[in-house]
Enzyme design. Structure first.
Site, PDB file in Angstrom:
ATOM      1  N   GLY A 127       0.798  -0.802   0.065  1.00 18.08           N
ATOM      2  CA  GLY A 127      -0.491   0.034   0.060  1.00 18.08           C
ATOM      3  C   GLY A 127       1.131   0.973  -0.108  1.00 18.08           C
ATOM      4  O   GLY A 127       1.192   2.063   1.233  1.00 18.08           O
ATOM      5  N   TYR A 128       1.820   1.384  -0.859  1.00 18.62           N
ATOM      6  CA  TYR A 128       2.539   3.023  -1.407  1.00 18.62           C
ATOM      7  C   TYR A 128       1.591   3.991  -2.203  1.00 18.62           C
ATOM      8  O   TYR A 128       1.736   4.449  -1.054  1.00 18.62           O
ATOM      9  CB  TYR A 128       3.775   2.346  -1.870  1.00 18.62           C
ATOM     10  CG  TYR A 128       4.950   2.473  -1.271  1.00 18.62           C
ATOM     11  CD1 TYR A 128       4.404   1.700  -0.076  1.00 18.62           C
ATOM     12  CD2 TYR A 128       6.501   2.233  -1.478  1.00 18.62           C
ATOM     13  CE1 TYR A 128       5.751   0.379   1.216  1.00 18.62           C
ATOM     14  CE2 TYR A 128       6.873   2.313  -0.623  1.00 18.62           C
ATOM     15  CZ  TYR A 128       7.043   1.569   0.836  1.00 18.62           C
ATOM     16  OH  TYR A 128       8.010   0.543   1.038  1.00 18.62           O
ATOM     17  N   SER A 129       0.958   3.397  -3.055  1.00 17.93           N
ATOM     18  CA  SER A 129       0.883   4.336  -4.233  1.00 17.93           C
ATOM     19  C   SER A 129      -0.496   4.940  -3.386  1.00 17.93           C
ATOM     20  O   SER A 129      -1.450   3.875  -3.899  1.00 17.93           O
ATOM     21  CB  SER A 129       0.687   3.998  -5.962  1.00 17.93           C
ATOM     22  OG  SER A 129       1.773   3.578  -5.883  1.00 17.93           O
ATOM     23  N   GLU A 246      12.958  -3.609  -4.037  1.00 25.80           N
ATOM     24  CA  GLU A 246      12.340  -3.848  -4.986  1.00 25.80           C
ATOM     25  C   GLU A 246      12.643  -4.468  -6.602  1.00 25.80           C
ATOM     26  O   GLU A 246      12.225  -4.783  -7.180  1.00 25.80           O
ATOM     27  CB  GLU A 246      10.350  -3.138  -5.374  1.00 25.80           C
ATOM     28  CG  GLU A 246      10.005  -3.251  -6.242  1.00 25.80           C
ATOM     29  CD  GLU A 246       8.475  -1.893  -6.340  1.00 25.80           C
ATOM     30  OE1 GLU A 246       8.720  -1.240  -4.746  1.00 25.80           O
ATOM     31  OE2 GLU A 246       7.720  -2.200  -7.153  1.00 25.80           O
ATOM     32  N   ASN A 386       9.920   3.844 -15.552  1.00 29.70           N
ATOM     33  CA  ASN A 386      11.351   3.963 -16.084  1.00 29.70           C
ATOM     34  C   ASN A 386      12.093   4.929 -16.067  1.00 29.70           C
ATOM     35  O   ASN A 386      12.850   5.301 -16.704  1.00 29.70           O
ATOM     36  CB  ASN A 386      11.589   3.823 -17.720  1.00 29.70           C
ATOM     37  CG  ASN A 386      11.365   2.090 -17.220  1.00 29.70           C
ATOM     38  OD1 ASN A 386      11.224   1.363 -16.256  1.00 29.70           O
ATOM     39  ND2 ASN A 386      11.244   0.952 -18.721  1.00 29.70           N
ATOM     40  N   GLU A 387      10.663   6.340 -16.231  1.00 29.97           N
ATOM     41  CA  GLU A 387      11.212   7.689 -16.971  1.00 29.97           C
ATOM     42  C   GLU A 387      12.184   8.033 -15.572  1.00 29.97           C
ATOM     43  O   GLU A 387      13.267   8.823 -15.605  1.00 29.97           O
ATOM     44  CB  GLU A 387       9.857   8.634 -16.715  1.00 29.97           C
ATOM     45  CG  GLU A 387       9.970   8.712 -18.525  1.00 29.97           C
ATOM     46  CD  GLU A 387       8.518   7.456 -18.574  1.00 29.97           C
ATOM     47  OE1 GLU A 387       8.988   6.938 -17.332  1.00 29.97           O
ATOM     48  OE2 GLU A 387       8.539   7.397 -19.665  1.00 29.97           O
TER      49      GLU A 387
HETATM   50  C1  LIG Z   1       0.350  -3.536 -12.752  1.00 34.48           C
HETATM   51  C2  LIG Z   1       0.770  -2.238 -12.063  1.00 34.48           C
HETATM   52  C3  LIG Z   1       0.848  -2.974 -10.108  1.00 34.48           C
HETATM   53  C4  LIG Z   1       1.272  -2.279  -8.996  1.00 34.48           C
HETATM   54  N1  LIG Z   1       1.048  -2.434  -8.307  1.00 34.48           N
HETATM   55  C5  LIG Z   1       1.435  -1.631  -6.911  1.00 34.48           C
HETATM   56  C6  LIG Z   1       1.706  -2.145  -5.768  1.00 34.48           C
HETATM   57  O1  LIG Z   1       1.147  -2.844  -5.440  1.00 34.48           O
HETATM   58  N2  LIG Z   1       1.169  -1.524  -4.635  1.00 34.48           N
HETATM   59  C7  LIG Z   1       1.654  -0.119  -4.889  1.00 34.48           C
HETATM   60  O2  LIG Z   1       1.937   1.091  -4.270  1.00 34.48           O
HETATM   61  N3  LIG Z   1       1.465   0.292  -6.102  1.00 34.48           N
HETATM   62  C8  LIG Z   1       1.336  -0.440  -7.083  1.00 34.48           C
HETATM   63  N4  LIG Z   1       1.776  -0.073  -8.758  1.00 34.48           N
HETATM   64  C9  LIG Z   1       1.702   2.011  -8.571  1.00 34.48           C
HETATM   65  C10 LIG Z   1       3.406   2.354  -9.209  1.00 34.48           C
HETATM   66  O3  LIG Z   1       3.898   2.513  -8.708  1.00 34.48           O
HETATM   67  C11 LIG Z   1       2.985   3.293  -9.859  1.00 34.48           C
HETATM   68  O4  LIG Z   1       1.810   3.776 -11.061  1.00 34.48           O
HETATM   69  C12 LIG Z   1       4.506   4.032 -10.671  1.00 34.48           C
HETATM   70  O5  LIG Z   1       5.326   4.300  -9.087  1.00 34.48           O
HETATM   71  C13 LIG Z   1       4.219   5.707 -11.511  1.00 34.48           C
HETATM   72  O6  LIG Z   1       3.133   6.519 -10.215  1.00 34.48           O
HETATM   73  P1  LIG Z   1       1.828   7.301 -10.893  1.00 34.48           P
HETATM   74  O7  LIG Z   1       0.708   5.333 -12.065  1.00 34.48           O
HETATM   75  O8  LIG Z   1       1.053   7.785 -10.139  1.00 34.48           O
HETATM   76  O9  LIG Z   1       2.109   7.295 -12.652  1.00 34.48           O
HETATM   77  P2  LIG Z   1       2.595   9.155 -12.024  1.00 34.48           P
HETATM   78  O10 LIG Z   1       3.789   9.696 -10.936  1.00 34.48           O
HETATM   79  O11 LIG Z   1       2.005   9.638 -12.341  1.00 34.48           O
HETATM   80  O12 LIG Z   1       4.209   9.108 -13.482  1.00 34.48           O
HETATM   81  C14 LIG Z   1       2.519  10.070 -15.251  1.00 34.48           C
HETATM   82  C15 LIG Z   1       4.300  10.160 -16.542  1.00 34.48           C
HETATM   83  O13 LIG Z   1       5.016  10.785 -15.674  1.00 34.48           O
HETATM   84  C16 LIG Z   1       6.207  10.196 -15.341  1.00 34.48           C
HETATM   85  N5  LIG Z   1       6.503  11.031 -14.756  1.00 34.48           N
HETATM   86  C17 LIG Z   1       6.905  11.468 -13.279  1.00 34.48           C
HETATM   87  N6  LIG Z   1       7.445  11.999 -12.649  1.00 34.48           N
HETATM   88  C18 LIG Z   1       8.212  12.402 -13.875  1.00 34.48           C
HETATM   89  C19 LIG Z   1       9.647  13.338 -13.504  1.00 34.48           C
HETATM   90  N7  LIG Z   1      10.121  13.489 -12.196  1.00 34.48           N
HETATM   91  N8  LIG Z   1      10.454  13.057 -14.404  1.00 34.48           N
HETATM   92  C20 LIG Z   1      10.269  12.148 -15.697  1.00 34.48           C
HETATM   93  N9  LIG Z   1       9.277  11.625 -15.734  1.00 34.48           N
HETATM   94  C21 LIG Z   1       8.213  11.416 -14.836  1.00 34.48           C
HETATM   95  C22 LIG Z   1       6.306   8.702 -15.300  1.00 34.48           C
HETATM   96  O14 LIG Z   1       7.244   7.944 -15.746  1.00 34.48           O
HETATM   97  C23 LIG Z   1       5.423   8.678 -15.592  1.00 34.48           C
HETATM   98  O15 LIG Z   1       5.251   8.521 -17.606  1.00 34.48           O
HETATM   99  C24 LIG Z   1       1.195  -0.618  -9.515  1.00 34.48           C
HETATM  100  C25 LIG Z   1       1.574  -0.062 -10.952  1.00 34.48           C
HETATM  101  C26 LIG Z   1       1.132  -0.689 -12.306  1.00 34.48           C
HETATM  102  C27 LIG Z   1       0.861  -0.111 -12.961  1.00 34.48           C
END
Ligand SMILES: Cc1cc2nc3c(=O)[nH]c(=O)nc-3n(C[C@H](O)[C@H](O)[C@H](O)COP(=O)(O)OP(=O)(O)OC[C@H]3O[C@@H](n4cnc5c(N)ncnc54)[C@H](O)[C@@H]3O)c2cc1C
Length: 400
Positions: A127-129, A246, A386-387
């Site tokens: 439960g992070y995101s 991780e 990856n970004e």
């Molecule tokens: C299938 C799946 C399973 C997951 N499972 C878990 C889980 O079990 N528990 C959990 O806690 N989370 C989970 N996650 C969440 C995951 O960690 C986040 O989706 C991830 O960290 C990206 O955050 P976001 O989706 O809010 O996108 P955002 O942070 O809103 O990013 C949107 C876009 O902007 C880019 N971006 C954002 N900031 C920057 C920056 N500073 N510089 C350059 N580019 C940037 C990103 O790369 C991305 O392309 C999961 C995600 C997926 C897709």
């Protein structure tokens, strides 16, 4: 730096290979090798078989039930598992929360949770995101307030993308305990029982029609104060420690080698201009380029393993492994879909869920490939996108 395997390494490989071949249930490996979906029961059954052999958490210290294997042996173990289509142990308990409990948890938390993680008594989720707090994780808003008697936290808020949370017994959560402090300094790390009243799990169905991720809502959820790991408001330190764990192993070279073999097999069966697709110069060149990338990644992994064996922890190079590993995984799924063309089109979810034995197309290899392709779009997002990994490389390796 010696990248060759020693005679002892080869003997170790033979030992684990023999055990895997004798013990991995054929019904489970057949799902993995054919891109069908293992069930919760499959994953728990395999975890328990590994635990019975003492191999469910190879990287743990021996005192907690680990194997004492060195980095090279753990690498061989991962490779051999991938080769035979073992599903792997879910990371949330064994690889994520357990190292945090070992390093920062109380003695009581270690005694209670670690054996239950080791044998999969408890299924954990992460439960992070939160909506709006993914890459910028420290901005998270889920609030935890101490009750007047100081015995509980009252948790309110929402987590999202919670992988396999629908099956979970426990969730480890980052929560905000001090909204006035700088954002990294007001966070705590809680272990929460998913059966606690006030928790609602709602599915998110993804592009591949799979229920793999969820939203988790907390509405006045009472969490005993003993379930906080470490000190209040120090959770960010523990969270970062966990994220380091991780990202290692995320390159998944063994899986990609197996999938490359699958791709070549399919591309030999498909015909183009009267000869196997694999012999088509354009398609063949794409497969060759991918294979070269994979060989280069394997060497990079071996370099990291070698320096780990020499006592150096994985540093920012884990970010390089994550980027390259996931790009290769995604390219493999793209070439598979390209190879089978229209046979990947029917979206045969029931076949994926093993509700019937043969695909509606009659081409069992091809039927799961569109879903597989869609599913793998996630790999460049999760575990830190990856970004974000590129930002880490530019700061930590290039010094920009
Ligand atoms: C299938 C799946 C399973 C997951 N499972 C878990 C889980 O079990 N528990 C959990 O806690 N989370 C989970 N996650 C969440 C995951 O960690 C986040 O989706 C991830 O960290 C990206 O955050 P976001 O989706 O809010 O996108 P955002 O942070 O809103 O990013 C949107 C876009 O902007 C880019 N971006 C954002 N900031 C920057 C920056 N500073 N510089 C350059 N580019 C940037 C990103 O790369 C991305 O392309 C999961 C995600 C997926 C897709």
């Amino acid at each position: 730096m010696d990248l060759n395997y020693s005679a002892a390494d080869d003997a170790f490989r033979a030992e684990v290979r023999a055990w895997l071949e004798a013990n991995l249930p054929a019904d489970i490996s057949s799902k993995i090798l054919n891109h069908r979906r293992p069930s919760r029961d499959d994953l728990v059954r395999w975890h328990k078989l590994l635990a019975g052999r003492g191999w469910s958490a190879p990287h743990w210290p021996v005192e907690y039930g680990g194997t004492g294997w060195n980095a090279t042996q753990r690498h061989i173990w991962d490779e051999e598992n991938a080769r035979v289509g073992a599903p792997g142990v879910l990371p949330f308990g064994v690889a994520m929360v357990a190292p945090v409990i070992m390093k920062y948890g109380s003695e009581a938390q270690k005694q209670y949770y670690l054996p239950r993680i080791l044998d999969c008594t408890d299924w954990w989720c992460q439960g992070y995101s939160e909506p709006g707090s993914g890459s910028d994780l420290a901005s998270l808003k889920t609030r935890a307030e101490l009750t007047a008697d100081g015995k509980h936290y009252l948790v309110n808020g929402q987590k999202t993308w919670t992988t396999l949370g629908q099956h979970a017994d426990m969730i480890f959560c980052l929560v905000r305990t001090d909204p006035e402090a700088k954002k990294q300094e007001g966070i705590s790390f809680l272990l929460i029982d998913m059966k606690t009243p006030g928790i609602t799990v709602r599915p998110i169905i993804m592009l591949d029609e799979e229920h793999e991720v969820n939203e988790v809502f907390f509405d006045n959820v009472q969490v005993p104060v003993e379930n906080r790991v470490g000190e209040e408001n120090r959770g960010w330190t523990y969270a970062k420690y966990l994220l380091g764990h991780e990202r290692t192993g995320i390159a998944r070279v063994g899986n990609s080698k197996r999938e490359l073999g699958f791709l070549k097999r399919v591309a030999k069966q498909q015909q183009k201009n009267g000869r196997p697709l694999l012999e088509d110069p354009l398609f063949g060149a794409k497969v060759a380029a991918l294979e070269i990338e994979l060989m280069a990644l394997e060497l990079t992994v071996l370099r990291v393993v070698s320096s780990e064996s020499a006592g150096k922890g994985p540093g920012p190079e884990a970010s390089m492994l994550k980027i390259k590993g996931t790009e290769i995984q995604q390219m493999l799924t793209e070439l598979m879909v390209e190879a089978v063309g229209p046979y990947a089109q029917p979206f045969d979810t029931a076949y994926l869920e093993c509700e019937h034995d043969h695909a509606v197309t009659g081409y069992d290899d091809a039927a799961p490939l569109a879903a597989y392709y869609f599913n793998y779009r996630k790999t460049s997002i999760y575990g830190g996108s990856n970004e974000i990994q590129k930002n880490i490389i530019s700061q930590m390796i290039l010094g920009l």
